[in-house]
Motif scaffolding. Structure first.
Motif, PDB file in Angstrom:
ATOM      1  N   GLU A  54       0.818  -1.216   0.000  1.00 29.65           N
ATOM      2  CA  GLU A  54       0.000   0.000   0.000  1.00 29.65           C
ATOM      3  C   GLU A  54       0.855   1.270   0.000  1.00 29.65           C
ATOM      4  N   PRO A  55       1.840   1.422   0.903  1.00 24.95           N
ATOM      5  CA  PRO A  55       2.682   2.626   0.824  1.00 24.95           C
ATOM      6  C   PRO A  55       3.513   2.682  -0.454  1.00 24.95           C
ATOM      7  N   MET A  56       3.918   1.546  -0.987  1.00 29.82           N
ATOM      8  CA  MET A  56       4.635   1.536  -2.260  1.00 29.82           C
ATOM      9  C   MET A  56       3.748   2.077  -3.374  1.00 29.82           C
ATOM     10  N   ALA A  57       2.479   1.641  -3.393  1.00 26.96           N
ATOM     11  CA  ALA A  57       1.554   2.087  -4.435  1.00 26.96           C
ATOM     12  C   ALA A  57       1.275   3.582  -4.319  1.00 26.96           C
ATOM     13  N   MET A 280       3.740 -15.609 -11.586  1.00 23.43           N
ATOM     14  CA  MET A 280       3.604 -14.471 -10.678  1.00 23.43           C
ATOM     15  C   MET A 280       2.135 -14.056 -10.634  1.00 23.43           C
ATOM     16  N   THR A 281       1.692 -13.656  -9.471  1.00 15.25           N
ATOM     17  CA  THR A 281       0.310 -13.233  -9.291  1.00 15.25           C
ATOM     18  C   THR A 281       0.153 -11.780  -9.734  1.00 15.25           C
ATOM     19  N   ASP A 282      -1.087 -11.344  -9.827  1.00 14.40           N
ATOM     20  CA  ASP A 282      -1.340  -9.931 -10.130  1.00 14.40           C
ATOM     21  C   ASP A 282      -0.738  -9.040  -9.051  1.00 14.40           C
ATOM     22  N   ARG A 283      -0.810  -9.493  -7.814  1.00 14.17           N
ATOM     23  CA  ARG A 283      -0.231  -8.713  -6.714  1.00 14.17           C
ATOM     24  C   ARG A 283       1.280  -8.584  -6.883  1.00 14.17           C
ATOM     25  N   ASP A 284       1.929  -9.651  -7.348  1.00 14.85           N
ATOM     26  CA  ASP A 284       3.369  -9.591  -7.620  1.00 14.85           C
ATOM     27  C   ASP A 284       3.673  -8.532  -8.677  1.00 14.85           C
ATOM     28  N   LEU A 285       2.854  -8.488  -9.725  1.00 14.97           N
ATOM     29  CA  LEU A 285       3.112  -7.544 -10.806  1.00 14.97           C
ATOM     30  C   LEU A 285       2.879  -6.108 -10.353  1.00 14.97           C
ATOM     31  N   VAL A 286       1.895  -5.890  -9.516  1.00  8.60           N
ATOM     32  CA  VAL A 286       1.708  -4.560  -8.930  1.00  8.60           C
ATOM     33  C   VAL A 286       2.957  -4.161  -8.144  1.00  8.60           C
ATOM     34  N   GLN A 287       3.470  -5.087  -7.354  1.00  7.66           N
ATOM     35  CA  GLN A 287       4.683  -4.816  -6.586  1.00  7.66           C
ATOM     36  C   GLN A 287       5.844  -4.445  -7.508  1.00  7.66           C
ATOM     37  N   LEU A 288       5.982  -5.165  -8.608  1.00  8.33           N
ATOM     38  CA  LEU A 288       7.090  -4.919  -9.522  1.00  8.33           C
ATOM     39  C   LEU A 288       6.964  -3.561 -10.207  1.00  8.33           C
ATOM     40  N   ILE A 289       5.769  -3.218 -10.651  1.00  7.61           N
ATOM     41  CA  ILE A 289       5.552  -1.910 -11.283  1.00  7.61           C
ATOM     42  C   ILE A 289       5.913  -0.789 -10.313  1.00  7.61           C
ATOM     43  N   CYS A 290       5.442  -0.895  -9.080  1.00  7.48           N
ATOM     44  CA  CYS A 290       5.746   0.140  -8.083  1.00  7.48           C
ATOM     45  C   CYS A 290       7.236   0.193  -7.765  1.00  7.48           C
ATOM     46  N   ALA A 291       7.873  -0.975  -7.696  1.00  7.38           N
ATOM     47  CA  ALA A 291       9.306  -1.012  -7.385  1.00  7.38           C
ATOM     48  C   ALA A 291      10.120  -0.296  -8.458  1.00  7.38           C
ATOM     49  N   TYR A 292       9.781  -0.500  -9.730  1.00  6.00           N
ATOM     50  CA  TYR A 292      10.497   0.196 -10.800  1.00  6.00           C
ATOM     51  C   TYR A 292      10.308   1.707 -10.697  1.00  6.00           C
ATOM     52  N   ARG A 293       9.076   2.142 -10.399  1.00 10.77           N
ATOM     53  CA  ARG A 293       8.851   3.584 -10.304  1.00 10.77           C
ATOM     54  C   ARG A 293       9.630   4.189  -9.131  1.00 10.77           C
TER      55      ARG A 293
END
Length: 378
Positions: A54-57, A280-293
Motif C-alpha cells: 500500500e505505501p509503495m503504491a 507471478m500473481t497480479d499482486r506480484d506484478l503490482v509490486q514490480l511496477i511500483c518497485a520500478y517507479r
C-alpha cells in the motif's frame, strides 16, 4: 563500463539469495530513501516488501504524477511478418510451428496503416519474427519509409541488429527500439532458444549498447516474466537499465512487463493451445511496477494487452505511462488477414475508443502522439 563488466558484476544465485533474505527493516529503509540504489530495488521486489504494497503504491502514484502528469500514451503494434528462423519454446512464430507464414507487401502495409489511423493511432510499433533474409534491414527500411509520413512516432521490435544497421534505420525516422533479453539466466535462456541467431545470449545482451552507440532516441527493456524467477530477472533488468543510463544518458528508456501468454500450435493440420504455468500473481506484478517507479522516476513503464481489463484498469494510476489497446498480434490482423494465427493470445480485447473512455473516467488524458520529435526541432 562494458556490457560484460556490468553483467559479470552480479551473480544470479547470489542476487536470488539476497532478495529472499531481505528484512522488513531493509524495505523500510528503501522506502525512506529519496534516491534509491540497486540494493533498494532488491528490497522493494523482495517477499518482505509484499507487506508494504500500500505505501509503495501510494508513493509510486505520487512520483508518476510528478514526472509524467495525468497522461497515458497509447500505441499499437503493427505486425509485418510472422516468418522466423529461431526456435523459441514460448512463441507461436517459432520455426518448428508449421503455421502459414505471412509477410506484408507494401500495399498491405498501407492497408494496415490506414486501419490504425482510423482508430486514432499516431504511435506504431513494428513487429516481425526474426528472419533476416526476409525481413532484414532492406525490408524494415522500406516499411519505415512507407509509414513515416503517416505516424509521428515509429517504434520497432524485431531481431537484434548491428550498430551501423540501427544508424541507417534511425536516419530513416526510427524513434524507438524494444529489445527484451527474455531472461538473464544463461542456462535457462539456452533451454528456451535452442536454434537460430537468437540462441546467442551475448549478442542479444549487447544489443542495447549497440543501440546506445547508434544514438537511438528511446529504447525499451524487459524480461519475459515466466521463463525464470521473476524477482531475479527483474533485478538484472534494473541493473541493465542502470548501466545504460550512465553510458548513454541522452537516450530515454522504458520498461515493459510481458507475462507469458498461451500460444496456438499447428501440428498435423490441428491447432492446439499451449499454456504456461503462472509464475507471478497480479499482486506480484503490482509490486514490480511500483518497485520500478520508486527505483527510477524517469523511466517509462508500459503495459500491453497481455493483461486483463480489470488488472489494467486497476494499475493505471500506479506508475504506468503507456498502454496498447485493440492490439492484433498477427500480420495483417487489423485489415488484411484478421484470421491469421496470432503470436500469442491477448487478454484485453477492448477497442482504443473503449480504452480512451476508461482513461478519461479515471481523470487521465490519453496521448496519441509523442511530442519529443516536435520539441527537438524547435
Amino acid at each position: 563500463m562494458s556490457t560484460t563488466t556490468w553483467f559479470d558484476a552480479h551473480d544470479w544465485n547470489t542476487v536470488q539469495r539476497d532478495i529472499q533474505a531481505v528484512t522488513p527493516r531493509q524495505v523500510e529503509r528503501a522506502l525512506g530513501n529519496t534516491r534509491r540504489t540497486l540494493d533498494d530495488f532488491k528490497a522493494l521486489i523482495s517477499p518482505a516488501a509484499q507487506a508494504y504494497l500500500e505505501p509503495m503504491a501510494q508513493l509510486s502514484h505520487q512520483l508518476t504524477q510528478k514526472r509524467f502528469g495525468k497522461t497515458i500514451q497509447l500505441y499499437a503494434p503493427l505486425y509485418l511478418s510472422n516468418e522466423c528462423q529461431n526456435i523459441c519454446t514460448y512463441c507461436a512464430f517459432s520455426l518448428d510451428n508449421k503455421i502459414v507464414r505471412k509477410t506484408l507487401t507494401d500495399a498491405e502495409i498501407g492497408r494496415e496503416a490506414d486501419a490504425l489511423k482510423q482508430l486514432g493511432y499516431d504511435h506504431v510499433l513494428l513487429v516481425t519474427g526474426e528472419a533476416n533474409q526476409t525481413v532484414g534491414v532492406p525490408y524494415l527500411r522500406n516499411a519505415i519509409r512507407l509509414l513515416q509520413p503517416h505516424f509521428a512516432h515509429i517504434s520497432m521490435e524485431v531481431q537484434p541488429l548491428d550498430q551501423p544497421e540501427y544508424e541507417e534505420l534511425i536516419a530513416e525516422g526510427l524513434n524507438t527500439v524494444l529489445v527484451y533479453q527474455e531472461t538473464y539466466h544463461q542456462e535457462t535462456y539456452k533451454n528456451h532458444h535452442p536454434k537460430g541467431k537468437k540462441s546467442n545470449f551475448a549478442y542479444r545482451l549487447d544489443t542495447p549498447d549497440r543501440l546506445g552507440r547508434a544514438g537511438v532516441h528511446k529504447m525499451g527493456l524487459g524480461a519475459l516474466l515466466g521463463l525464470e524467477d521473476w524477482r531475479t530477472d527483474s533485478f538484472f533488468t534494473a541493473a541493465h537499465l542502470h548501466h545504460l543510463e550512465r553510458a548513454y544518458w541522452q537516450t530515454k528508456y522504458s520498461i515493459s512487463f510481458p507475462r507469458l501468454r498461451p500460444i496456438d500450435l499447428l501440428q498435423n493440420d490441428t491447432i492446439t493451445s499451449k499454456s504456461f504455468e503462472r509464475c507471478m500473481t497480479d499482486r506480484d506484478l503490482v509490486q514490480l511496477i511500483c518497485a520500478y517507479r520508486l527505483f527510477n522516476e524517469e523511466v517509462e513503464l508500459s503495459l500491453s494487452t497481455r493483461e486483463t481489463p480489470r488488472f489494467r484498469d486497476h494499475v493505471l494510476k500506479l506508475g504506468v505511462t503507456s498502454l496498447s489497446a485493440g492490439s492484433k498480434t498477427n500480420p495483417g490482423g487489423y485489415a488484411v488477414e484478421p484470421q491469421s494465427l496470432e503470436q500469442f493470445a491477448i487478454s484485453d480485447e477492448r477497442s482504443p475508443a473503449e480504452m480512451v473512455d476508461v482513461i478519461r473516467k479515471q481523470g487521465y488524458q490519453p496521448v496519441w502522439k509523442d511530442w519529443d520529435k516536435t520539441l527537438a526541432a524547435l
